[in-house]
Design a protein around this motif. Structure first.
Motif, PDB file in Angstrom:
ATOM      1  N   VAL A  49       0.828  -1.171  -0.130  1.00 51.93           N
ATOM      2  CA  VAL A  49       0.020  -0.210  -0.013  1.00 51.93           C
ATOM      3  C   VAL A  49       1.000   1.271  -0.098  1.00 51.93           C
ATOM      4  N   GLU A  50       0.497   2.346  -0.662  1.00 51.14           N
ATOM      5  CA  GLU A  50       1.179   3.422  -0.824  1.00 51.14           C
ATOM      6  C   GLU A  50       0.681   4.561  -0.197  1.00 51.14           C
ATOM      7  N   ALA A  51       1.147   5.422   0.546  1.00 52.05           N
ATOM      8  CA  ALA A  51       0.776   6.646   1.450  1.00 52.05           C
ATOM      9  C   ALA A  51       1.686   7.641   1.621  1.00 52.05           C
ATOM     10  N   ALA A  52       1.162   8.796   2.123  1.00 49.58           N
ATOM     11  CA  ALA A  52       2.007  10.005   1.967  1.00 49.58           C
ATOM     12  C   ALA A  52       3.090   9.997   2.943  1.00 49.58           C
ATOM     13  N   HIS A  53       4.308  10.603   2.631  1.00 48.60           N
ATOM     14  CA  HIS A  53       5.366  11.110   3.621  1.00 48.60           C
ATOM     15  C   HIS A  53       5.999  12.373   2.997  1.00 48.60           C
ATOM     16  N   PRO A  54       6.343  13.474   3.995  1.00 39.91           N
ATOM     17  CA  PRO A  54       6.784  13.108   5.211  1.00 39.91           C
ATOM     18  C   PRO A  54       5.264  13.361   6.347  1.00 39.91           C
ATOM     19  N   VAL A  55       4.298  13.842   5.630  1.00 41.98           N
ATOM     20  CA  VAL A  55       3.136  14.228   6.533  1.00 41.98           C
ATOM     21  C   VAL A  55       1.990  13.141   6.201  1.00 41.98           C
ATOM     22  N   PRO A  56       1.645  12.212   7.174  1.00 39.52           N
ATOM     23  CA  PRO A  56       0.646  11.132   6.853  1.00 39.52           C
ATOM     24  C   PRO A  56      -0.474  11.581   6.106  1.00 39.52           C
ATOM     25  N   ASP A  57      -1.193  10.725   5.659  1.00 42.91           N
ATOM     26  CA  ASP A  57      -2.605  10.702   5.095  1.00 42.91           C
ATOM     27  C   ASP A  57      -3.607   9.820   5.347  1.00 42.91           C
ATOM     28  N   ALA A  58      -4.751  10.089   4.767  1.00 49.44           N
ATOM     29  CA  ALA A  58      -5.743   8.854   5.055  1.00 49.44           C
ATOM     30  C   ALA A  58      -5.600   7.470   4.736  1.00 49.44           C
ATOM     31  N   ALA A  59      -4.668   7.496   3.594  1.00 49.02           N
ATOM     32  CA  ALA A  59      -4.413   6.122   2.977  1.00 49.02           C
ATOM     33  C   ALA A  59      -3.443   5.273   4.093  1.00 49.02           C
ATOM     34  N   GLY A  60      -2.631   6.061   4.638  1.00 43.32           N
ATOM     35  CA  GLY A  60      -1.594   5.491   5.610  1.00 43.32           C
ATOM     36  C   GLY A  60      -2.495   5.034   6.656  1.00 43.32           C
ATOM     37  N   VAL A  61      -3.422   5.794   7.235  1.00 44.27           N
ATOM     38  CA  VAL A  61      -4.309   5.445   8.456  1.00 44.27           C
ATOM     39  C   VAL A  61      -4.856   4.299   8.190  1.00 44.27           C
ATOM     40  N   ALA A  62      -5.911   4.229   6.980  1.00 42.18           N
ATOM     41  CA  ALA A  62      -6.468   2.798   6.527  1.00 42.18           C
ATOM     42  C   ALA A  62      -5.684   1.711   6.813  1.00 42.18           C
ATOM     43  N   ALA A  63      -4.392   1.796   5.913  1.00 44.88           N
ATOM     44  CA  ALA A  63      -3.541   0.579   5.963  1.00 44.88           C
ATOM     45  C   ALA A  63      -3.075   0.169   7.298  1.00 44.88           C
ATOM     46  N   THR A  64      -2.671   1.269   8.099  1.00 44.10           N
ATOM     47  CA  THR A  64      -2.249   0.885   9.456  1.00 44.10           C
ATOM     48  C   THR A  64      -3.417   0.079  10.363  1.00 44.10           C
ATOM     49  N   ARG A  65      -4.610   0.589  10.282  1.00 41.93           N
ATOM     50  CA  ARG A  65      -5.766  -0.150  10.786  1.00 41.93           C
ATOM     51  C   ARG A  65      -5.809  -1.640  10.247  1.00 41.93           C
ATOM     52  N   ARG A  66      -5.716  -1.818   9.059  1.00 39.38           N
ATOM     53  CA  ARG A  66      -5.750  -3.089   8.404  1.00 39.38           C
ATOM     54  C   ARG A  66      -4.540  -4.140   8.908  1.00 39.38           C
TER      55      ARG A  66
END
Length: 421
Positions: A83-100
């Motif tokens: 899963v790809e997400a944002a760096h260096p400031v987090p985004d919703a994609a990172g939050v959703a993937a972390t929950r999973r």
């Protein structure tokens, strides 16, 4: 090819060598145990995590799992989801993937095995706001801290106190499964607790210190963050029983990459001075110090009779945001270094981030030559103004002296090289 081009090409080869030895496809397999029997789950986060997952499957075959990497850093895997997400400031994609990811490891038993692949960048990519906090709260704190000039250890200490996954919480969620965490270090000192904010390492910090860091660096937190820090939290301490089945291994580190570059340089008749892989500080201040060192060494070496000398250093520099330009710590270091060297003949330099991303720009860094400032002024570019505005990327982009690699798929922090003839 003139001397400027020859020495710039040499510095680029040294940088490429430093990156090459940290490539997970070359270095990770030697640190893998035989694939355990029973259920095996692979998780991970960081700019190198997809490449690490690719290397795991090259050794073990298809695996169950999920890793989170930066946009543009994905790799093809057989069974592990990337899963790809944002760096260096987090985004919703990172939050959703972390929950999973947390759900994936929940409910594992004592006979199950978790392989965690952790690398720099994981602090932003692995994002689960603590209870009572939102993604926007985390984003606001991240943006302000990153612009403040605070060292990464201080930033990650705050991140842990605002997270439901960092500071050992990911490993605790997987208990009682056995876990091996393989790490690529991007932090000075290679402390596993600081790499990606230590999701598999117990937290020795506290909310009081986190609040002090925000105050020290002039960051006013959102009300929910201030309230969270005021009431305290429930940290996972290093002696927490849920971490008793975790083994943390830093298998790739900046010092290894610097030494590989040093070996290559020595093979070409160049003397090497290693300043260390753990240098921190404001980019322009460190540049001034290194310019003074380089000029002094050049004077003491007696002109053209001595062999070339290479000064190598790593670590993680910071930039205090003062202007509206585009620039990261490596490019700002190069710009400040060029100004401090003032056209001294026979000195060339390169500074790049080994992940290929300097700050938030898709640029690894820059190179400088004895005529950098003169060429800039001939093109009506003002290097002093560019430095004042934090516009080093704009400056070197106009000069054509940026180093652009694309995603390197690894991350062992900054690489700085000064060549003296």
């Amino acid at each position: 090819m003139d001397d400027r081009e020859t020495d710039t090409a040499l510095l680029r080869r040294l940088f490429d060598r430093a990156v090459e030895v940290a490539d997970p496809m070359r270095s990770l397999a030697a640190h893998l145990p035989p694939k355990p029997g029973g259920r095996v789950v692979v998780i991970g986060a960081g700019k190198a995590s997809a490449r690490m997952a690719e290397a795991v499957e090259a050794a073990w075959g298809p695996c169950e799992g999920l890793v989170i990497t930066r946009y543009g850093h994905a790799r093809p895997c057989q069974g592990i989801e990337v899963v790809e997400a944002a760096h260096p400031v987090p985004d919703a994609a990172g939050v959703a993937a972390t929950r999973r990811m947390l759900a994936l490891v929940a409910g594992l038993g004592a006979d199950d095995f978790v392989l965690a692949l952790i690398s720099g960048g994981g602090s932003a990519l692995l994002c689960a706001p603590a209870k009572g906090l939102t993604l926007s709260d985390k984003q606001a704190v991240a943006r302000d801290l990153l612009a403040s000039g605070a060292p990464i250890s201080e930033i990650n200490g705050v991140r842990k106190q605002l997270s439901a996954v960092k500071g050992g919480r990911l490993a605790a969620a997987a208990y009682p499964a056995r876990m091996l965490a393989l790490m690529v270090s991007d932090v000075p000192g290679d402390d596993p607790a600081h790499i990606a904010s230590g999701p598999t390492v117990g937290d020795a910090g506290d909310v009081v210190r986190a609040a002090e860091v925000l105050a020290d660096w002039g960051v006013t937190p959102p009300p929910a963050v201030a309230a969270h820090l005021a009431k305290g939290g429930a940290p996972v301490r290093p002696d927490d029983p849920r971490l008793s089945r975790v083994e943390n291994v830093v298998y790739a580190a900046p010092s290894q990459s610097l030494e590989a570059a040093a070996v290559l340089a020595r093979s070409e008749g160049i003397e090497v001075m290693l300043l260390g892989a753990d240098i921190e500080g404001e980019a322009r201040d460190v540049a001034d110090q290194h310019a003074t060192l380089a000029l002094g060494l050049q004077r003491s070496r007696g002109g053209g009779t001595a062999p070339p000398l290479l000064i190598l250093s790593g670590g993680e520099l910071t930039v205090t945001r003062r202007g509206d330009g585009s620039g990261g710590p490596n490019a700002e270091y190069c710009l400040a270094l060029a100004l401090a060297l003032a056209g001294a003949p026979g000195i060339h330099a390169l500074a790049c981030d080994t992940d290929g991303v300097d700050g938030i720009a898709e640029v690894a860094g820059a190179t400088i030559t004895p005529d950098t400032v003169a060429r800039a002024r001939a093109m009506k570019l003002d290097p002093d103004s560019a430095l004042a505005r934090n516009d080093a990327h704009g400056f070197f982009g106009a000069l054509g002296d940026q180093v652009v690699t694309g995603p390197t798929l690894t991350n062992v922090n900054d690489f700085r090289a000064i060549l003296i003839r």
